[in-house]
Design a protein around this motif. Structure first.
Motif, PDB file in Angstrom:
ATOM      1  N   GLY A   1       0.806  -1.209   0.000  1.00 57.01           N
ATOM      2  CA  GLY A   1       0.000   0.000   0.000  1.00 57.01           C
ATOM      3  C   GLY A   1       0.838   1.258   0.000  1.00 57.01           C
ATOM      4  O   GLY A   1       0.541   2.228  -0.723  1.00 57.01           O
ATOM      5  N   MET A   2       1.909   1.253   0.805  1.00 54.50           N
ATOM      6  CA  MET A   2       2.806   2.412   0.846  1.00 54.50           C
ATOM      7  C   MET A   2       3.510   2.609  -0.497  1.00 54.50           C
ATOM      8  O   MET A   2       3.709   3.740  -0.955  1.00 54.50           O
ATOM      9  CB  MET A   2       3.834   2.229   1.965  1.00 54.50           C
ATOM     10  CG  MET A   2       3.243   2.286   3.367  1.00 54.50           C
ATOM     11  SD  MET A   2       4.453   1.899   4.644  1.00 54.50           S
ATOM     12  CE  MET A   2       5.648   3.218   4.385  1.00 54.50           C
ATOM     13  N   THR A   3       3.871   1.497  -1.137  1.00 56.06           N
ATOM     14  CA  THR A   3       4.519   1.588  -2.452  1.00 56.06           C
ATOM     15  C   THR A   3       3.561   2.179  -3.479  1.00 56.06           C
ATOM     16  O   THR A   3       3.935   3.063  -4.272  1.00 56.06           O
ATOM     17  CB  THR A   3       4.992   0.199  -2.911  1.00 56.06           C
ATOM     18  OG1 THR A   3       5.906  -0.329  -1.944  1.00 56.06           O
ATOM     19  CG2 THR A   3       5.673   0.268  -4.262  1.00 56.06           C
ATOM     20  N   ALA A   4       2.303   1.699  -3.448  1.00 58.98           N
ATOM     21  CA  ALA A   4       1.309   2.225  -4.380  1.00 58.98           C
ATOM     22  C   ALA A   4       1.070   3.719  -4.136  1.00 58.98           C
ATOM     23  O   ALA A   4       0.937   4.505  -5.086  1.00 58.98           O
ATOM     24  CB  ALA A   4       0.004   1.447  -4.231  1.00 58.98           C
ATOM     25  N   PHE A   5       1.021   4.106  -2.864  1.00 61.64           N
ATOM     26  CA  PHE A   5       0.819   5.516  -2.545  1.00 61.64           C
ATOM     27  C   PHE A   5       1.987   6.365  -3.041  1.00 61.64           C
ATOM     28  O   PHE A   5       1.795   7.464  -3.585  1.00 61.64           O
ATOM     29  CB  PHE A   5       0.663   5.678  -1.033  1.00 61.64           C
ATOM     30  CG  PHE A   5       0.498   7.097  -0.588  1.00 61.64           C
ATOM     31  CD1 PHE A   5      -0.680   7.786  -0.838  1.00 61.64           C
ATOM     32  CD2 PHE A   5       1.526   7.758   0.070  1.00 61.64           C
ATOM     33  CE1 PHE A   5      -0.832   9.112  -0.437  1.00 61.64           C
ATOM     34  CE2 PHE A   5       1.380   9.077   0.477  1.00 61.64           C
ATOM     35  CZ  PHE A   5       0.197   9.756   0.216  1.00 61.64           C
ATOM     36  N   LEU A   6       3.208   5.867  -2.875  1.00 63.48           N
ATOM     37  CA  LEU A   6       4.389   6.594  -3.328  1.00 63.48           C
ATOM     38  C   LEU A   6       4.373   6.754  -4.846  1.00 63.48           C
ATOM     39  O   LEU A   6       4.671   7.840  -5.382  1.00 63.48           O
ATOM     40  CB  LEU A   6       5.657   5.863  -2.881  1.00 63.48           C
ATOM     41  CG  LEU A   6       6.993   6.483  -3.309  1.00 63.48           C
ATOM     42  CD1 LEU A   6       7.116   7.925  -2.785  1.00 63.48           C
ATOM     43  CD2 LEU A   6       8.157   5.621  -2.816  1.00 63.48           C
ATOM     44  N   LEU A   7       4.006   5.685  -5.539  1.00 61.06           N
ATOM     45  CA  LEU A   7       3.939   5.767  -7.001  1.00 61.06           C
ATOM     46  C   LEU A   7       2.872   6.778  -7.440  1.00 61.06           C
ATOM     47  O   LEU A   7       3.053   7.511  -8.418  1.00 61.06           O
ATOM     48  CB  LEU A   7       3.652   4.385  -7.592  1.00 61.06           C
ATOM     49  CG  LEU A   7       4.770   3.337  -7.411  1.00 61.06           C
ATOM     50  CD1 LEU A   7       4.300   1.973  -7.884  1.00 61.06           C
ATOM     51  CD2 LEU A   7       6.037   3.761  -8.164  1.00 61.06           C
ATOM     52  N   TRP A   8       1.763   6.789  -6.722  1.00 60.52           N
ATOM     53  CA  TRP A   8       0.698   7.760  -7.029  1.00 60.52           C
ATOM     54  C   TRP A   8       1.176   9.184  -6.817  1.00 60.52           C
ATOM     55  O   TRP A   8       0.894  10.072  -7.626  1.00 60.52           O
ATOM     56  CB  TRP A   8      -0.506   7.442  -6.145  1.00 60.52           C
ATOM     57  CG  TRP A   8      -1.643   8.427  -6.289  1.00 60.52           C
ATOM     58  CD1 TRP A   8      -2.541   8.508  -7.308  1.00 60.52           C
ATOM     59  CD2 TRP A   8      -1.972   9.468  -5.368  1.00 60.52           C
ATOM     60  NE1 TRP A   8      -3.435   9.528  -7.098  1.00 60.52           N
ATOM     61  CE2 TRP A   8      -3.111  10.140  -5.898  1.00 60.52           C
ATOM     62  CE3 TRP A   8      -1.446   9.894  -4.152  1.00 60.52           C
ATOM     63  CZ2 TRP A   8      -3.702  11.212  -5.252  1.00 60.52           C
ATOM     64  CZ3 TRP A   8      -2.056  10.959  -3.503  1.00 60.52           C
ATOM     65  CH2 TRP A   8      -3.158  11.612  -4.056  1.00 60.52           C
ATOM     66  N   ARG A   9       1.944   9.412  -5.732  1.00 62.80           N
ATOM     67  CA  ARG A   9       2.470  10.749  -5.462  1.00 62.80           C
ATOM     68  C   ARG A   9       3.445  11.173  -6.569  1.00 62.80           C
ATOM     69  O   ARG A   9       3.474  12.339  -6.989  1.00 62.80           O
ATOM     70  CB  ARG A   9       3.174  10.768  -4.107  1.00 62.80           C
ATOM     71  CG  ARG A   9       2.242  10.684  -2.902  1.00 62.80           C
ATOM     72  CD  ARG A   9       1.449  11.965  -2.742  1.00 62.80           C
ATOM     73  NE  ARG A   9       2.314  13.109  -2.565  1.00 62.80           N
ATOM     74  CZ  ARG A   9       2.760  13.559  -1.384  1.00 62.80           C
ATOM     75  NH1 ARG A   9       2.406  12.907  -0.280  1.00 62.80           N
ATOM     76  NH2 ARG A   9       3.520  14.622  -1.314  1.00 62.80           N
TER      77      ARG A   9
END
Length: 225
Positions: free
Chosen positions: A211-219
């Motif tokens: 989830g944190m990886t997906a959030f970082l990619l989204w940012r």
């Protein structure tokens, strides 16, 4: 695309490590369950005679045995406690069998207020289990010289102190005068088996990491826009 490579790679590697740790704990869970089942099967077997004198009983841990004879009156009190009763002691007695052998008998638990009661030699028939507890380490205090209280069961040391073979039998049933001592039969209840909880923890961490990886990619994507 280059901006995505490192965080994506970090996310994949982190998830892979966390999932592998969870899988490893599942494997450990199956191993522990099989081990506990084997111990329960051994404990539930028919009682045998004591192994021949000089036998290393560490390999025979959890083997049921039957003793006929008497305690000698010599004993060791190991600091302990019992749920619903409170503090007390595990009573380790010297036991003389009918053929003259001397072994250690873990008679069970006695409450603190009864610890000082006289427990002279008494005849009994005991069904119990061979045991080799591993309770001592470099931080275990030595027995208290004033009170004689021990802080862990140490088979070789107890055998020297009571003049017996280094053989410990934990009582399951006692025929004769128990003298207020309550047997505490060996079982698998005290063997920890937390591998499922550990596995769930690792898998949850893998989900959080993903989830944190997906959030970082989204940012990163938002930053580009």
């Amino acid at each position: 695309m280059r901006r995505y490579v490192f965080p994506l790679l970090l996310g994949l590697i982190g998830c892979a490590i966390l999932v592998s740790l969870g899988v490893w704990q599942i494997e450990r869970l199956h191993w522990k369950q099989a081990m506990l089942a084997a111990i329960e099967a051994r404990i539930g077997a028919d009682p045998q005679e004591l192994p021949p004198e000089g036998t290393d009983t560490r390999a025979l841990k959890y083997t049921p045995v039957r003793l006929m004879g008497a305690t000698t009156g010599a004993e060791i009190r190991v600091l302990s406690g019992e749920k619903g009763t409170g503090p007390g002691f595990e009573v380790i007695a010297a036991f003389e069998t009918g053929d003259g052998r001397h072994v250690l008998l873990d008679r069970g638990f006695i409450a603190e207020e009864r610890a000082g009661d006289p427990r002279p030699a008494t005849a009994m028939i005991v069904t119990g289990t061979l045991h080799w507890p591993e309770e001592t380490d470099a931080y275990t205090p030595a027995p208290d010289a004033k009170t004689g209280i021990w802080f862990a069961r140490d088979v070789p040391a107890m055998a020297v102190a009571l003049g017996t073979e280094p053989v410990l039998v934990v009582a399951r049933t006692v025929q004769g005068d128990a003298q207020g001592v309550m047997p505490r039969p060996l079982g698998t209840e005290g063997i920890p088996n937390d591998h499922l909880e550990y596995a769930i923890t690792w898998f949850l961490l893998a989900i959080v990491w993903a989830g944190m990886t997906a959030f970082l990619l989204w940012r990163i994507r938002r930053g580009r826009n």
